[in-house]
Design a protein around this motif. Structure first.
Motif, PDB file in Angstrom:
ATOM      1  N   LEU A 109       0.830  -1.206   0.000  1.00  6.21           N
ATOM      2  CA  LEU A 109       0.000   0.000   0.000  1.00  6.21           C
ATOM      3  C   LEU A 109       0.866   1.259   0.000  1.00  6.21           C
ATOM      4  CD1 LEU A 109      -2.908   1.059   0.107  1.00  6.21           C
ATOM      5  CD2 LEU A 109      -2.719   1.051   2.593  1.00  6.21           C
ATOM      6  N   LEU A 110       1.910   1.263   0.816  1.00  5.93           N
ATOM      7  CA  LEU A 110       2.828   2.406   0.858  1.00  5.93           C
ATOM      8  C   LEU A 110       3.521   2.601  -0.496  1.00  5.93           C
ATOM      9  CD1 LEU A 110       4.257   4.587   2.601  1.00  5.93           C
ATOM     10  CD2 LEU A 110       6.014   2.873   3.059  1.00  5.93           C
ATOM     11  N   MET A 111       3.990   1.509  -1.089  1.00  2.55           N
ATOM     12  CA  MET A 111       4.657   1.603  -2.399  1.00  2.55           C
ATOM     13  C   MET A 111       3.673   2.050  -3.481  1.00  2.55           C
ATOM     14  SD  MET A 111       7.838   1.017  -2.308  1.00  2.55           S
ATOM     15  CE  MET A 111       8.245   1.481  -0.657  1.00  2.55           C
ATOM     16  N   THR A 112       2.395   1.655  -3.353  1.00  6.81           N
ATOM     17  CA  THR A 112       1.382   2.090  -4.311  1.00  6.81           C
ATOM     18  C   THR A 112       1.232   3.603  -4.278  1.00  6.81           C
ATOM     19  OG1 THR A 112       0.183   0.013  -4.121  1.00  6.81           O
ATOM     20  CG2 THR A 112      -1.060   1.897  -4.934  1.00  6.81           C
ATOM     21  N   ILE A 113       1.046   4.145  -3.090  1.00  4.17           N
ATOM     22  CA  ILE A 113       0.827   5.591  -2.957  1.00  4.17           C
ATOM     23  C   ILE A 113       2.077   6.362  -3.359  1.00  4.17           C
ATOM     24  CG2 ILE A 113       0.357   7.439  -1.301  1.00  4.17           C
ATOM     25  CD1 ILE A 113      -1.367   5.330   0.234  1.00  4.17           C
ATOM     26  N   VAL A 114       3.214   5.977  -2.831  1.00  2.89           N
ATOM     27  CA  VAL A 114       4.466   6.678  -3.146  1.00  2.89           C
ATOM     28  C   VAL A 114       4.809   6.524  -4.634  1.00  2.89           C
ATOM     29  CG1 VAL A 114       6.955   6.693  -2.708  1.00  2.89           C
ATOM     30  CG2 VAL A 114       5.361   6.530  -0.803  1.00  2.89           C
ATOM     31  N   GLY A 115       4.610   5.323  -5.173  1.00  3.71           N
ATOM     32  CA  GLY A 115       4.927   5.080  -6.579  1.00  3.71           C
ATOM     33  C   GLY A 115       4.057   5.878  -7.523  1.00  3.71           C
ATOM     34  N   VAL A 116       2.763   5.919  -7.252  1.00  2.00           N
ATOM     35  CA  VAL A 116       1.852   6.682  -8.123  1.00  2.00           C
ATOM     36  C   VAL A 116       2.168   8.172  -8.051  1.00  2.00           C
ATOM     37  CG1 VAL A 116      -0.553   7.414  -8.376  1.00  2.00           C
ATOM     38  CG2 VAL A 116      -0.008   5.001  -8.171  1.00  2.00           C
ATOM     39  N   ASN A 152      -5.950   5.953  -8.212  1.00  2.00           N
ATOM     40  CA  ASN A 152      -5.011   4.851  -8.407  1.00  2.00           C
ATOM     41  C   ASN A 152      -4.770   4.065  -7.125  1.00  2.00           C
ATOM     42  OD1 ASN A 152      -4.026   4.812 -11.268  1.00  2.00           O
ATOM     43  ND2 ASN A 152      -3.830   6.977 -10.776  1.00  2.00           N
ATOM     44  N   SER A 153      -4.878   4.693  -5.961  1.00  2.00           N
ATOM     45  CA  SER A 153      -4.754   3.948  -4.709  1.00  2.00           C
ATOM     46  C   SER A 153      -5.916   2.975  -4.557  1.00  2.00           C
ATOM     47  CB  SER A 153      -4.717   4.911  -3.521  1.00  2.00           C
ATOM     48  OG  SER A 153      -3.557   5.701  -3.591  1.00  2.00           O
ATOM     49  N   LEU A 154      -7.123   3.414  -4.922  1.00  2.00           N
ATOM     50  CA  LEU A 154      -8.274   2.506  -4.863  1.00  2.00           C
ATOM     51  C   LEU A 154      -8.100   1.347  -5.839  1.00  2.00           C
ATOM     52  CD1 LEU A 154     -11.191   5.097  -4.601  1.00  2.00           C
ATOM     53  CD2 LEU A 154     -10.276   3.628  -2.793  1.00  2.00           C
ATOM     54  N   PHE A 155      -7.658   1.651  -7.051  1.00  2.00           N
ATOM     55  CA  PHE A 155      -7.448   0.584  -8.026  1.00  2.00           C
ATOM     56  C   PHE A 155      -6.273  -0.303  -7.603  1.00  2.00           C
ATOM     57  CE2 PHE A 155      -6.251  -1.448 -11.990  1.00  2.00           C
ATOM     58  CZ  PHE A 155      -7.495  -1.855 -12.456  1.00  2.00           C
ATOM     59  N   GLY A 156      -5.260   0.286  -6.983  1.00  2.00           N
ATOM     60  CA  GLY A 156      -4.130  -0.502  -6.482  1.00  2.00           C
ATOM     61  C   GLY A 156      -4.573  -1.490  -5.415  1.00  2.00           C
ATOM     62  N   LEU A 157      -5.519  -1.073  -4.582  1.00  2.00           N
ATOM     63  CA  LEU A 157      -6.070  -1.983  -3.572  1.00  2.00           C
ATOM     64  C   LEU A 157      -6.791  -3.143  -4.249  1.00  2.00           C
ATOM     65  CD1 LEU A 157      -6.377  -2.319  -0.497  1.00  2.00           C
ATOM     66  CD2 LEU A 157      -8.529  -1.088  -0.688  1.00  2.00           C
ATOM     67  N   LEU A 158      -7.535  -2.853  -5.293  1.00  2.00           N
ATOM     68  CA  LEU A 158      -8.233  -3.903  -6.050  1.00  2.00           C
ATOM     69  C   LEU A 158      -7.226  -4.859  -6.710  1.00  2.00           C
ATOM     70  CD1 LEU A 158     -10.957  -4.981  -7.150  1.00  2.00           C
ATOM     71  CD2 LEU A 158     -10.614  -3.482  -9.111  1.00  2.00           C
ATOM     72  N   ILE A 159      -6.193  -4.308  -7.311  1.00  2.00           N
ATOM     73  CA  ILE A 159      -5.161  -5.149  -7.933  1.00  2.00           C
ATOM     74  C   ILE A 159      -4.452  -5.993  -6.878  1.00  2.00           C
ATOM     75  CG2 ILE A 159      -2.911  -5.091  -9.104  1.00  2.00           C
ATOM     76  CD1 ILE A 159      -3.916  -2.905 -10.843  1.00  2.00           C
ATOM     77  N   TYR A 160      -4.223  -5.407  -5.716  1.00  2.00           N
ATOM     78  CA  TYR A 160      -3.602  -6.175  -4.626  1.00  2.00           C
ATOM     79  C   TYR A 160      -4.471  -7.367  -4.265  1.00  2.00           C
ATOM     80  CZ  TYR A 160      -1.859  -7.552  -0.104  1.00  2.00           C
ATOM     81  OH  TYR A 160      -1.375  -8.298   0.945  1.00  2.00           O
ATOM     82  N   LEU A 161      -5.765  -7.120  -4.090  1.00  2.00           N
ATOM     83  CA  LEU A 161      -6.660  -8.208  -3.693  1.00  2.00           C
ATOM     84  C   LEU A 161      -6.712  -9.300  -4.755  1.00  2.00           C
ATOM     85  CD1 LEU A 161      -9.580  -6.118  -2.161  1.00  2.00           C
ATOM     86  CD2 LEU A 161      -7.872  -7.479  -0.939  1.00  2.00           C
ATOM     87  N   ILE A 162      -6.655  -8.930  -6.011  1.00  2.00           N
ATOM     88  CA  ILE A 162      -6.756  -9.914  -7.089  1.00  2.00           C
ATOM     89  C   ILE A 162      -5.426 -10.634  -7.326  1.00  2.00           C
ATOM     90  CG2 ILE A 162      -7.174 -10.213  -9.571  1.00  2.00           C
ATOM     91  CD1 ILE A 162      -9.133  -7.838  -9.360  1.00  2.00           C
ATOM     92  N   PHE A 163      -4.319  -9.900  -7.344  1.00  2.00           N
ATOM     93  CA  PHE A 163      -3.077 -10.465  -7.870  1.00  2.00           C
ATOM     94  C   PHE A 163      -1.968 -10.747  -6.851  1.00  2.00           C
ATOM     95  CE2 PHE A 163      -4.769  -8.400 -11.742  1.00  2.00           C
ATOM     96  CZ  PHE A 163      -4.820  -9.531 -12.540  1.00  2.00           C
TER      97      PHE A 163
END
Length: 179
Positions: A109-116, A152-163
């Motif tokens: 989650l941290l890498m998602t926010i910082v990366g985006v 993108n954080s919301l979509f990143g959470l969805l991608i995390y849950l799926i992949f």
């Protein structure tokens, strides 16, 4: 299965590039007119490939980033190289950080926010340097950076849950299981 995993990851990248372009055409009714949100779905997926799939000696995420970011540059933008540089540079930095961090939900989650945020600021900076658009920082962060980060954080959470679990399993099958 072992040999198909890189092709499966590339297929998912291709689908996400198409999804990015398709969702860019849709403007949800609850979004203010002055807000601009940019989807970085390919980047998010490759970020999770970096976190959960990669080993120290492999560069699947970097390679796929170069190929599919080139497609984004050719199809969706006027300048070739901006998305390639931004995605690849941030993924490379995350790859370096993952050598000292563990792969878990909070780090993802941290890498998602910082990366985006880093990717979008880098794209904004590059477009301003080459003068494709000359927006002020004040307008940029109010109208684009915050909505883009939330979206993108919301979509990143969805991608995390799926992949996340699938990528971990695929990494085990690809690199550690001997069959």
């Amino acid at each position: 299965m072992k040999r198909m995993i890189p092709f499966l990851i590339a297929l998912i990248c291709f689908i996400l590039v198409i999804l990015e372009g398709t969702l860019a055409q849709i403007n949800p009714p609850f979004v203010k007119d002055e807000w601009v949100f940019v989807s970085h779905f390919l980047f998010l997926f490759l970020l999770y490939v970096t976190i959960f799939f990669e080993k120290e000696s492999t560069y699947y995420a970097i390679s796929l980033s170069i190929i599919f970011s080139l497609i984004i540059d050719i199809v969706y933008t006027d300048v070739i190289g901006v998305y390639i540089f931004a995605h690849t540079a941030v993924l490379y930095a995350v790859r370096g950080l993952m050598k000292v961090l563990q792969s878990n939900f909070l780090i993802a989650l941290l890498m998602t926010i910082v990366g985006v945020v880093a990717t979008d600021i880098l794209i904004f900076f590059l477009y301003n340097v080459i003068q494709v658009h000359v927006d002020s920082w004040d307008l940029y962060w109010k109208h684009r950076l915050i909505p883009t980060s939330i979206w993108n954080s919301l979509f990143g959470l969805l991608i995390y849950l799926i992949f996340a679990k699938k990528l971990t399993k695929w990494s085990y099958i690809k690199f550690e299981r001997s069959d």
